[in-house]
Design a protein around this motif. Structure first.
Motif, PDB file in Angstrom:
ATOM      1  N   CYS A   1       0.815  -1.217   0.000  1.00  0.00           N
ATOM      2  CA  CYS A   1       0.000   0.000   0.000  1.00  0.00           C
ATOM      3  C   CYS A   1       0.851   1.270   0.000  1.00  0.00           C
ATOM      4  N   VAL A   2       2.148   1.104  -0.196  1.00  0.00           N
ATOM      5  CA  VAL A   2       3.057   2.248  -0.250  1.00  0.00           C
ATOM      6  C   VAL A   2       3.627   2.356  -1.661  1.00  0.00           C
ATOM      7  N   ASP A   3       3.306   3.423  -2.345  1.00  0.00           N
ATOM      8  CA  ASP A   3       3.810   3.659  -3.700  1.00  0.00           C
ATOM      9  C   ASP A   3       4.983   4.635  -3.604  1.00  0.00           C
ATOM     10  N   LEU A   4       6.187   4.095  -3.673  1.00  0.00           N
ATOM     11  CA  LEU A   4       7.381   4.915  -3.519  1.00  0.00           C
ATOM     12  C   LEU A   4       7.786   5.594  -4.824  1.00  0.00           C
ATOM     13  N   ILE A   5       7.094   5.291  -5.901  1.00  0.00           N
ATOM     14  CA  ILE A   5       7.360   5.955  -7.184  1.00  0.00           C
ATOM     15  C   ILE A   5       6.522   7.232  -7.297  1.00  0.00           C
ATOM     16  N   HIS A   6       5.234   7.099  -7.001  1.00  0.00           N
ATOM     17  CA  HIS A   6       4.332   8.246  -7.114  1.00  0.00           C
ATOM     18  C   HIS A   6       4.146   8.983  -5.784  1.00  0.00           C
ATOM     19  N   GLY A   7       4.669   8.433  -4.704  1.00  0.00           N
ATOM     20  CA  GLY A   7       4.611   9.098  -3.408  1.00  0.00           C
ATOM     21  C   GLY A   7       3.230   9.126  -2.783  1.00  0.00           C
ATOM     22  N   THR A   8       2.633   7.945  -2.614  1.00  0.00           N
ATOM     23  CA  THR A   8       1.322   7.863  -1.975  1.00  0.00           C
ATOM     24  C   THR A   8       1.277   6.689  -0.995  1.00  0.00           C
ATOM     25  N   ILE A   9       0.413   6.813  -0.008  1.00  0.00           N
ATOM     26  CA  ILE A   9       0.124   5.715   0.918  1.00  0.00           C
ATOM     27  C   ILE A   9      -1.382   5.447   0.854  1.00  0.00           C
ATOM     28  N   SER A  10      -1.757   4.212   0.608  1.00  0.00           N
ATOM     29  CA  SER A  10      -3.168   3.825   0.581  1.00  0.00           C
ATOM     30  C   SER A  10      -3.528   3.175   1.917  1.00  0.00           C
ATOM     31  N   VAL A  11      -4.560   3.685   2.551  1.00  0.00           N
ATOM     32  CA  VAL A  11      -5.013   3.128   3.831  1.00  0.00           C
ATOM     33  C   VAL A  11      -6.090   2.095   3.537  1.00  0.00           C
ATOM     34  N   ARG A  12      -5.775   0.834   3.765  1.00  0.00           N
ATOM     35  CA  ARG A  12      -6.703  -0.275   3.472  1.00  0.00           C
ATOM     36  C   ARG A  12      -6.912  -1.175   4.680  1.00  0.00           C
ATOM     37  N   ARG A  13      -5.947  -1.190   5.583  1.00  0.00           N
ATOM     38  CA  ARG A  13      -6.013  -2.102   6.725  1.00  0.00           C
ATOM     39  C   ARG A  13      -5.733  -1.345   8.015  1.00  0.00           C
ATOM     40  N   THR A  14      -6.146  -1.955   9.100  1.00  0.00           N
ATOM     41  CA  THR A  14      -5.824  -1.436  10.421  1.00  0.00           C
ATOM     42  C   THR A  14      -5.497  -2.612  11.329  1.00  0.00           C
ATOM     43  N   ILE A  15      -4.870  -2.329  12.436  1.00  0.00           N
ATOM     44  CA  ILE A  15      -4.502  -3.364  13.397  1.00  0.00           C
ATOM     45  C   ILE A  15      -5.414  -3.254  14.621  1.00  0.00           C
ATOM     46  N   GLN A  16      -5.960  -4.385  15.037  1.00  0.00           N
ATOM     47  CA  GLN A  16      -6.762  -4.441  16.247  1.00  0.00           C
ATOM     48  C   GLN A  16      -6.128  -5.434  17.210  1.00  0.00           C
ATOM     49  N   THR A  17      -6.082  -5.070  18.485  1.00  0.00           N
ATOM     50  CA  THR A  17      -5.537  -5.968  19.500  1.00  0.00           C
ATOM     51  C   THR A  17      -6.653  -6.834  20.058  1.00  0.00           C
ATOM     52  N   SER A  18      -6.464  -8.156  20.006  1.00  0.00           N
ATOM     53  CA  SER A  18      -7.462  -9.098  20.500  1.00  0.00           C
ATOM     54  C   SER A  18      -6.776 -10.134  21.374  1.00  0.00           C
ATOM     55  N   THR A  19      -7.536 -11.141  21.795  1.00  0.00           N
ATOM     56  CA  THR A  19      -6.965 -12.221  22.610  1.00  0.00           C
ATOM     57  C   THR A  19      -5.923 -13.009  21.827  1.00  0.00           C
ATOM     58  N   LYS A  20      -5.984 -12.912  20.507  1.00  0.00           N
ATOM     59  CA  LYS A  20      -5.024 -13.601  19.642  1.00  0.00           C
ATOM     60  C   LYS A  20      -3.813 -12.724  19.325  1.00  0.00           C
ATOM     61  N   GLY A  21      -3.765 -11.559  19.958  1.00  0.00           N
ATOM     62  CA  GLY A  21      -2.675 -10.633  19.667  1.00  0.00           C
ATOM     63  C   GLY A  21      -3.146  -9.554  18.716  1.00  0.00           C
ATOM     64  N   GLN A  22      -2.241  -9.040  17.905  1.00  0.00           N
ATOM     65  CA  GLN A  22      -2.579  -8.000  16.933  1.00  0.00           C
ATOM     66  C   GLN A  22      -2.970  -8.646  15.613  1.00  0.00           C
ATOM     67  N   VAL A  23      -4.160  -8.308  15.139  1.00  0.00           N
ATOM     68  CA  VAL A  23      -4.678  -8.911  13.912  1.00  0.00           C
ATOM     69  C   VAL A  23      -5.069  -7.819  12.924  1.00  0.00           C
ATOM     70  N   PHE A  24      -4.939  -8.139  11.636  1.00  0.00           N
ATOM     71  CA  PHE A  24      -5.335  -7.213  10.583  1.00  0.00           C
ATOM     72  C   PHE A  24      -6.857  -7.168  10.467  1.00  0.00           C
ATOM     73  N   GLN A  25      -7.370  -5.982  10.198  1.00  0.00           N
ATOM     74  CA  GLN A  25      -8.775  -5.811   9.848  1.00  0.00           C
ATOM     75  C   GLN A  25      -8.858  -4.815   8.705  1.00  0.00           C
ATOM     76  N   ASP A  26      -9.836  -5.031   7.829  1.00  0.00           N
ATOM     77  CA  ASP A  26     -10.062  -4.040   6.778  1.00  0.00           C
ATOM     78  C   ASP A  26     -10.630  -2.778   7.411  1.00  0.00           C
ATOM     79  N   THR A  27     -10.292  -1.633   6.846  1.00  0.00           N
ATOM     80  CA  THR A  27     -10.871  -0.386   7.346  1.00  0.00           C
ATOM     81  C   THR A  27     -12.381  -0.427   7.161  1.00  0.00           C
ATOM     82  N   LYS A  28     -13.107   0.131   8.122  1.00  0.00           N
ATOM     83  CA  LYS A  28     -14.544  -0.085   8.212  1.00  0.00           C
ATOM     84  C   LYS A  28     -15.387   0.749   7.252  1.00  0.00           C
TER      85      LYS A  28
END
Length: 249
Positions: free
Chosen positions: A89-116
């Motif tokens: 999600c990091v475009d180092l050629i065009h200089g952009t960051i795409s926000v698609r995921r977030t981290i949530q802390t659960s009993t299983k540790g830190q897990v990926f979630q799609d942005t809501k």
């Protein structure tokens, strides 16, 4: 055959239970932001920490913590968004960051979630400075991974990686690499979320259109942005009047 219908009239004397309840009060918290001098103090001190620990087993943690701070200041991304960021999600050629995921802390540790929400999924143009920082960091991370070989366990391509390639724990980041620096600089009233406020405040103070700030932050409405940073609105109104005076209107 006649069917008798019984009509029941509403008793207006009945009490509405909703009226007996008290609506929750809106609790607003004071916004803290960093000045430009404080930003430079924070980032330069964190960068010095990398040099001081370049021979340490945890050198990647120090570097990743510095980059996490730079990303937050340069984009206004939330803590979970920064730590959920992967290189795809990091475009180092065009200089952009795409926000698609977030981290949530659960009993299983830190897990990926799609942005809501649709507004939280966004593409943020970044400065040339942040772009260069990310290019240098990615090369460092790649070389570090080669040093570890099979011990490097990252299968997602996370940007903010810990010692063995997995996501750096957000609590570990704050307690070991972020808060101690803030205390050292006398900025212990600052939180990571305040970096997001700092980003927005700096842009608005530079007369950047609030709609652009809203899109960068991923706020659901422009109203939320203006309400959050209402302390800057009078300055914007003054500039509006000045513009009208210049136009002779």
């Amino acid at each position: 055959m006649r069917v008798k219908c019984r009509i029941t009239y509403c008793n207006s004397s009945l009490k509405n239970p909703i009226k007996l309840t008290k609506p929750p009060r809106l609790i607003t918290t004071e916004i803290h932001t960093l000045s430009l001098d404080e930003i430079h103090q924070l980032t330069s001190t964190m960068k010095q920490q990398i040099s001081n620990n370049i021979s340490s087993t945890y050198k990647i943690n120090y570097y990743a913590s510095y980059i996490a701070t730079k990303i937050a200041l340069g984009t206004g991304m939330r803590l979970g968004e920064v730590f959920g960021l992967c290189w795809d999600c990091v475009d180092l050629i065009h200089g952009t960051i795409s926000v698609r995921r977030t981290i949530q802390t659960s009993t299983k540790g830190q897990v990926f979630q799609d942005t809501k929400t649709k507004t939280s999924r966004r593409c943020i143009p970044i400065s040339q400075e942040l772009q260069n920082e990310l290019i240098t960091y990615k090369e460092f991370q790649s070389n570090y991974a080669k040093e570890l070989g099979d011990k490097w366990a990252d299968s997602y391509g996370v940007v903010i990686s810990g010692t063995f390639g997995k996501i750096l724990s957000t609590s570990n980041f704050k307690s070991r690499y972020f808060i101690p620096i803030l205390k050292q600089l006398g900025l212990d009233h600052i939180t990571f979320h305040d970096l997001r406020h700092t980003h927005a405040t700096l842009l608005l103070s530079q007369k950047i259109n609030p709609k652009i700030v809203q899109e960068r932050l991923g706020h659901s409405t422009i109203t939320l942005t203006l309400d959050t940073y209402s302390h800057l609105v009078p300055d914007i109104q003054k500039e509006t009047v000045k513009a009208l005076d210049n136009l002779g209107i």
